[in-house]
Write a protein that holds these residues in place. Structure first.
Motif, PDB file in Angstrom:
ATOM      1  N   LEU A  78       0.831  -1.187   0.000  1.00 30.27           N
ATOM      2  CA  LEU A  78       0.000   0.000   0.000  1.00 30.27           C
ATOM      3  C   LEU A  78       0.872   1.246   0.000  1.00 30.27           C
ATOM      4  O   LEU A  78       2.022   1.222   0.448  1.00 30.27           O
ATOM      5  N   LEU A  79       0.316   2.328  -0.479  1.00 26.76           N
ATOM      6  CA  LEU A  79       0.993   3.603  -0.341  1.00 26.76           C
ATOM      7  C   LEU A  79       0.903   4.052   1.112  1.00 26.76           C
ATOM      8  O   LEU A  79      -0.060   3.733   1.830  1.00 26.76           O
ATOM      9  N   ASP A  80       1.913   4.773   1.561  1.00 29.49           N
ATOM     10  CA  ASP A  80       1.951   5.232   2.952  1.00 29.49           C
ATOM     11  C   ASP A  80       0.669   5.987   3.308  1.00 29.49           C
ATOM     12  O   ASP A  80       0.243   6.885   2.568  1.00 29.49           O
ATOM     13  N   GLY A  81       0.072   5.599   4.409  1.00 30.46           N
ATOM     14  CA  GLY A  81      -1.094   6.303   4.902  1.00 30.46           C
ATOM     15  C   GLY A  81      -2.422   5.796   4.381  1.00 30.46           C
ATOM     16  O   GLY A  81      -3.474   6.349   4.749  1.00 30.46           O
ATOM     17  N   ALA A  82      -2.416   4.742   3.547  1.00 32.79           N
ATOM     18  CA  ALA A  82      -3.658   4.279   2.928  1.00 32.79           C
ATOM     19  C   ALA A  82      -4.682   3.834   3.971  1.00 32.79           C
ATOM     20  O   ALA A  82      -5.832   4.296   3.977  1.00 32.79           O
ATOM     21  N   ALA A  83      -4.286   2.916   4.835  1.00 25.75           N
ATOM     22  CA  ALA A  83      -5.227   2.440   5.852  1.00 25.75           C
ATOM     23  C   ALA A  83      -5.575   3.557   6.835  1.00 25.75           C
ATOM     24  O   ALA A  83      -6.735   3.701   7.244  1.00 25.75           O
ATOM     25  N   GLY A  84      -4.587   4.353   7.185  1.00 29.82           N
ATOM     26  CA  GLY A  84      -4.813   5.425   8.151  1.00 29.82           C
ATOM     27  C   GLY A  84      -5.841   6.434   7.680  1.00 29.82           C
ATOM     28  O   GLY A  84      -6.684   6.883   8.469  1.00 29.82           O
ATOM     29  N   VAL A  85      -5.798   6.781   6.399  1.00 29.68           N
ATOM     30  CA  VAL A  85      -6.747   7.793   5.912  1.00 29.68           C
ATOM     31  C   VAL A  85      -8.162   7.229   5.874  1.00 29.68           C
ATOM     32  O   VAL A  85      -9.138   7.941   6.155  1.00 29.68           O
ATOM     33  N   LEU A  86      -8.305   5.947   5.576  1.00 30.65           N
ATOM     34  CA  LEU A  86      -9.640   5.342   5.589  1.00 30.65           C
ATOM     35  C   LEU A  86     -10.192   5.272   7.007  1.00 30.65           C
ATOM     36  O   LEU A  86     -11.382   5.508   7.237  1.00 30.65           O
ATOM     37  N   HIS A  87      -9.339   4.947   7.959  1.00 31.86           N
ATOM     38  CA  HIS A  87      -9.761   4.973   9.361  1.00 31.86           C
ATOM     39  C   HIS A  87     -10.182   6.385   9.766  1.00 31.86           C
ATOM     40  O   HIS A  87     -11.189   6.571  10.472  1.00 31.86           O
ATOM     41  N   ALA A  88      -9.424   7.380   9.323  1.00 30.90           N
ATOM     42  CA  ALA A  88      -9.730   8.764   9.692  1.00 30.90           C
ATOM     43  C   ALA A  88     -11.063   9.213   9.095  1.00 30.90           C
ATOM     44  O   ALA A  88     -11.855   9.888   9.764  1.00 30.90           O
ATOM     45  N   LEU A  89     -11.313   8.847   7.846  1.00 30.48           N
ATOM     46  CA  LEU A  89     -12.579   9.218   7.205  1.00 30.48           C
ATOM     47  C   LEU A  89     -13.755   8.557   7.917  1.00 30.48           C
ATOM     48  O   LEU A  89     -14.798   9.186   8.130  1.00 30.48           O
ATOM     49  N   ARG A  90     -13.579   7.312   8.297  1.00 29.20           N
ATOM     50  CA  ARG A  90     -14.650   6.617   9.018  1.00 29.20           C
ATOM     51  C   ARG A  90     -14.892   7.271  10.374  1.00 29.20           C
ATOM     52  O   ARG A  90     -16.038   7.450  10.792  1.00 29.20           O
TER      53      ARG A  90
ATOM     54  N   LEU B 260      -7.965  -5.267  -2.127  1.00 31.37           N
ATOM     55  CA  LEU B 260      -8.559  -4.634  -0.947  1.00 31.37           C
ATOM     56  C   LEU B 260      -8.642  -5.610   0.220  1.00 31.37           C
ATOM     57  O   LEU B 260      -8.305  -5.270   1.358  1.00 31.37           O
ATOM     58  N   ALA B 261      -9.094  -6.840  -0.058  1.00 33.19           N
ATOM     59  CA  ALA B 261      -9.238  -7.840   1.002  1.00 33.19           C
ATOM     60  C   ALA B 261      -7.888  -8.244   1.573  1.00 33.19           C
ATOM     61  O   ALA B 261      -7.753  -8.488   2.781  1.00 33.19           O
ATOM     62  N   HIS B 262      -6.880  -8.312   0.716  1.00 37.09           N
ATOM     63  CA  HIS B 262      -5.543  -8.714   1.159  1.00 37.09           C
ATOM     64  C   HIS B 262      -5.031  -7.797   2.272  1.00 37.09           C
ATOM     65  O   HIS B 262      -4.379  -8.258   3.215  1.00 37.09           O
ATOM     66  N   PHE B 263      -5.343  -6.511   2.152  1.00 38.83           N
ATOM     67  CA  PHE B 263      -4.861  -5.542   3.135  1.00 38.83           C
ATOM     68  C   PHE B 263      -5.935  -5.145   4.155  1.00 38.83           C
ATOM     69  O   PHE B 263      -5.704  -4.263   4.987  1.00 38.83           O
ATOM     70  N   GLY B 264      -7.100  -5.781   4.082  1.00 40.56           N
ATOM     71  CA  GLY B 264      -8.170  -5.459   5.007  1.00 40.56           C
ATOM     72  C   GLY B 264      -8.846  -4.127   4.741  1.00 40.56           C
ATOM     73  O   GLY B 264      -9.602  -3.626   5.590  1.00 40.56           O
ATOM     74  N   LEU B 265      -8.630  -3.548   3.571  1.00 36.25           N
ATOM     75  CA  LEU B 265      -9.257  -2.263   3.262  1.00 36.25           C
ATOM     76  C   LEU B 265     -10.735  -2.423   2.925  1.00 36.25           C
ATOM     77  O   LEU B 265     -11.493  -1.452   3.003  1.00 36.25           O
ATOM     78  N   ASP B 266     -11.135  -3.621   2.543  1.00 33.27           N
ATOM     79  CA  ASP B 266     -12.537  -3.848   2.190  1.00 33.27           C
ATOM     80  C   ASP B 266     -13.465  -3.579   3.368  1.00 33.27           C
ATOM     81  O   ASP B 266     -14.632  -3.223   3.177  1.00 33.27           O
TER      82      ASP B 266
END
Length: 232
Positions: A103-115, A136-142
């Motif tokens: 993932l690009l740096d901050g990908a999961a973090g920004v989705l958590h922040a938006l939520r 998406l599923a591989h990284f839990g972003l789904d």
């Protein structure tokens, strides 16, 4: 920017580092064939074949695997490999490509922040569901987005206005209530704005926006602030 009710994000080279993985796949492919090519030239040639073949995929004339086989058959022919085996080349490329997934740096973090900010989110991508949902599923972003729209889920790919409108409909918002975020000026900014959405351009080189009035971020971590969101 007035905070949006919904944020629609591109996937490849916005959240997922597709350029890095593609280069890794191409290195694996050229090494397997003993080629000593300029990596940048191979990347450009591969991108050209991808652009030429994608319309066949989008129209349903090829599935994802068939598109890869044709792409690597053409690429290896272009690189001077006689009688290339597209099936074997696909396996070689995909093995190296998947091994480099990141993932690009901050990908999961920004989705958590938006939520956390109460903003609904969607992924809008110009590629097939089989591939994109797996990433998406591989990284839990789904689990961090409310909707995923791939090429099969929209009337036409970005930058067609109907693609952004389909994403807005999936999130039950009007276009004016949504912001599109991505790395492609054409697909993620210009197209979205023409469809009535606002947009934020992810420009990791910090290049200025081609047109005034478009917020630009170099890092995903800066996105909430660009959206006018205050994250506790």
């Amino acid at each position: 920017m007035t905070p949006p009710q919904a944020v629609i994000l591109d996937l490849d080279d916005t959240l997922f580092d597709d350029t890095h993985c593609t280069r890794a796949g191409l290195r694996g492919l050229t090494r397997a064939h003993g080629l000593t090519c300029d990596p940048d030239d191979v990347f450009r040639r591969h991108a050209a074949h991808l652009r030429a073949i994608d319309p066949l995929l989008f129209r349903g004339e090829l599935n994802a695997h068939g598109a890869r086989v044709l792409r690597f058959t053409r690429l290896l022919t272009d690189l001077g490999v006689p009688g290339p085996d597209g099936e074997a080349a696909t396996v070689t490329y995909r093995t190296a490509y998947r091994a480099a997934w990141t993932l690009l740096d901050g990908a999961a973090g920004v989705l958590h922040a938006l939520r956390a900010a109460g903003v609904t989110t969607a992924i809008l991508t110009n590629y097939v569901r089989e591939v994109q949902v797996e990433k998406l599923a591989h990284f839990g972003l789904d689990t961090l987005v409310d909707a995923v729209l791939c090429i099969e889920d929209v009337p036409a790919p970005k930058p067609d206005a109907r693609s952004y409108h389909a994403a807005c409909a999936a999130l039950s918002v009007a276009p004016a209530q949504a912001v599109m975020v991505g790395d492609s000026w054409t697909n993620d900014v210009a197209g979205a704005r023409a469809a009535g959405l606002r947009a934020v351009w992810l420009s990791r080189t910090a290049a200025p926006a081609p047109e005034p009035g478009v917020p630009t971020v170099a890092r995903l971590a800066d996105l909430p602030a660009a959206l006018g969101l205050v994250i506790a």
